[in-house]
Design a protein around this motif. Structure first.
Motif, short mmCIF file in Angstrom:
data_model
loop_
_atom_site.label_atom_id
_atom_site.label_comp_id
_atom_site.label_asym_id
_atom_site.label_seq_id
_atom_site.Cartn_x
_atom_site.Cartn_y
_atom_site.Cartn_z
N TRP A 165 0.82 -1.21 0.00
CA TRP A 165 0.00 0.00 0.00
C TRP A 165 0.85 1.27 0.00
O TRP A 165 0.43 2.31 -0.50
N LEU A 166 2.05 1.21 0.53
CA LEU A 166 2.92 2.39 0.61
C LEU A 166 3.80 2.58 -0.62
O LEU A 166 4.53 3.57 -0.70
N ALA A 167 3.75 1.67 -1.56
CA ALA A 167 4.62 1.75 -2.73
C ALA A 167 4.31 2.99 -3.57
O ALA A 167 3.15 3.38 -3.73
N GLY A 168 5.34 3.61 -4.10
CA GLY A 168 5.18 4.73 -5.03
C GLY A 168 4.96 6.08 -4.40
O GLY A 168 4.73 7.07 -5.11
N LEU A 169 5.06 6.16 -3.07
CA LEU A 169 4.84 7.44 -2.40
C LEU A 169 6.16 8.20 -2.25
O LEU A 169 7.22 7.60 -2.07
N ASN A 170 6.08 9.54 -2.30
CA ASN A 170 7.28 10.33 -2.05
C ASN A 170 7.53 10.37 -0.53
O ASN A 170 6.69 9.91 0.25
N PRO A 171 8.67 10.90 -0.08
CA PRO A 171 8.99 10.84 1.35
C PRO A 171 7.92 11.47 2.26
O PRO A 171 7.62 10.93 3.33
N THR A 172 7.35 12.59 1.84
CA THR A 172 6.30 13.22 2.66
C THR A 172 5.07 12.34 2.73
O THR A 172 4.48 12.13 3.80
N GLU A 173 4.64 11.82 1.57
CA GLU A 173 3.48 10.95 1.53
C GLU A 173 3.73 9.66 2.31
O GLU A 173 2.83 9.13 2.97
N ALA A 175 5.60 9.27 4.97
CA ALA A 175 5.44 9.57 6.39
C ALA A 175 3.96 9.65 6.76
O ALA A 175 3.54 9.15 7.81
N GLU A 176 3.15 10.26 5.89
CA GLU A 176 1.71 10.34 6.13
C GLU A 176 1.08 8.95 6.11
O GLU A 176 0.21 8.64 6.94
N GLY A 177 1.53 8.12 5.18
CA GLY A 177 0.99 6.77 5.08
C GLY A 177 1.33 5.93 6.29
O GLY A 177 0.48 5.17 6.79
N ILE A 178 2.55 6.04 6.79
CA ILE A 178 2.96 5.31 7.98
C ILE A 178 2.11 5.75 9.17
O ILE A 178 1.63 4.91 9.95
N ALA A 179 1.91 7.05 9.31
CA ALA A 179 1.10 7.56 10.41
C ALA A 179 -0.34 7.05 10.31
O ALA A 179 -0.97 6.73 11.33
N LEU A 180 -0.87 6.96 9.10
CA LEU A 180 -2.24 6.49 8.91
C LEU A 180 -2.36 5.02 9.32
O LEU A 180 -3.30 4.64 10.04
N ILE A 181 -1.43 4.19 8.88
CA ILE A 181 -1.48 2.77 9.24
C ILE A 181 -1.31 2.60 10.75
O ILE A 181 -2.00 1.79 11.38
N ARG A 182 -0.46 3.41 11.35
CA ARG A 182 -0.29 3.34 12.81
C ARG A 182 -1.60 3.69 13.52
O ARG A 182 -1.95 3.08 14.52
N SER A 183 -2.33 4.66 12.98
CA SER A 183 -3.60 5.04 13.60
C SER A 183 -4.62 3.92 13.50
O SER A 183 -5.46 3.74 14.38
N LEU A 184 -4.55 3.14 12.43
CA LEU A 184 -5.46 2.00 12.28
C LEU A 184 -5.15 0.94 13.33
O LEU A 184 -6.06 0.33 13.89
N LYS A 185 -3.88 0.72 13.59
CA LYS A 185 -3.49 -0.24 14.62
C LYS A 185 -4.06 0.18 15.97
O LYS A 185 -4.54 -0.66 16.75
N GLU A 186 -4.01 1.47 16.24
CA GLU A 186 -4.50 1.97 17.52
C GLU A 186 -6.01 1.75 17.67
O GLU A 186 -6.53 1.71 18.78
N SER A 187 -6.70 1.55 16.53
CA SER A 187 -8.14 1.27 16.58
C SER A 187 -8.41 -0.20 16.87
O SER A 187 -9.56 -0.59 17.06
N GLY A 188 -7.36 -1.03 16.89
CA GLY A 188 -7.51 -2.44 17.24
C GLY A 188 -7.56 -3.40 16.08
O GLY A 188 -7.62 -4.62 16.29
#
Length: 242
Positions: A165-173, A175-188
């Motif tokens: 899912w993170l393939a093809g993103l630039n460095p800023t994107e 970082a945003e993608g990693i943060a988004l997936i981390r937030s999903l983990k926090e939802s359980g």
């Protein structure tokens, strides 16, 4: 109790064994990385779990409920959702329409109004709620990926399968993608993610399973695996620095 159990999963194509007796499990709330070189069988394994392909041998179960032999829609309703290497959205529809469709066919029976509420919540989770009525055709690449993720979340899965899912993103994107997936983990939610970006794997996955030539060669803590000579040789190349 193991949430997702993969037991001896095998897939053969005309004599070629793409997945060879792979076994491992996921506990509820885990994020596990699925690593391996191109052609190692990672996406084929994801296809077996999601029902895109039927297993040749072995079994896959969710919460003790056997998924093997069931249709894709039945597996989705049981609690498995996924994204794809190539983004799959419906560009002729709005964002809310894109996400309402899987919400209608999620667990339980929903009216269209109820499905739209679920869809709006999924769009909110990925940061697209303010664009709900926009056309999917006008989205940037990262927002197309967000939309596909929202479509998966709208089915309210127990296990989410992310295929690069993170393939093809630039460095800023990224970082945003990693943060988004981390937030999903926090939802359980429980996540199995195919990934080649080591920055993301280290940031998100305390544990990885590693495949090579269709076989599982490691199932261990991420930093331990990335120092494992067998993993380095298979995935990163001989003498590579993890």
């Amino acid at each position: 109790m193991t949430l997702l159990a993969i037991d001896g999963a095998t897939k053969k194509f005309d004599g070629l064994t793409a997945v060879n007796e792979v076994s491992f499990g996921l506990e509820a709330g885990e994020i596990v990385g699925l690593l391996g070189p191109n052609g190692s069988g990672k996406t084929t394994l994801i296809n077996l779990v999601s029902g895109e392909l039927a297993v040749t041998a072995g079994s896959i179960s969710l919460n003790g409920q056997r998924l093997t032999g069931r249709r894709r829609d039945q597996i989705a309703r049981a609690g498995i959702a996924r994204t794809f290497q190539l983004v799959r959205i419906l560009p002729s529809l709005t964002l809310i329409e894109n996400v309402t469709i899987p919400a209608v066919f999620g667990p339980g029976r929903r009216t269209v109004a109820e499905a739209q509420e679920v869809a709006l919540e999924a769009l909110k989770q990925v940061g697209l709620s303010e664009m709900a009525t926009a056309s999917a055709a006008d989205l940037t690449y990262i927002d197309q990926k967000r939309l596909e993720l929202a479509r998966a979340l709208a089915s309210e899965p127990k296990v989410l399968l992310l295929d690069e899912w993170l393939a093809g993103l630039n460095p800023t994107e990224l970082a945003e993608g990693i943060a988004l997936i981390r937030s999903l983990k926090e939802s359980g939610i429980t996540i199995l993610m195919v990934e080649h970006i080591m920055e993301a794997v280290r940031a998100l996955c305390p544990r990885v399973v590693v495949m090579n030539s269709g076989r599982l060669i490691a199932d261990e803590a991420t930093e331990t695996a990335l120092r494992d000579p067998h993993v380095i040789a298979a995935y990163l190349g001989e003498g590579a620095d993890a």
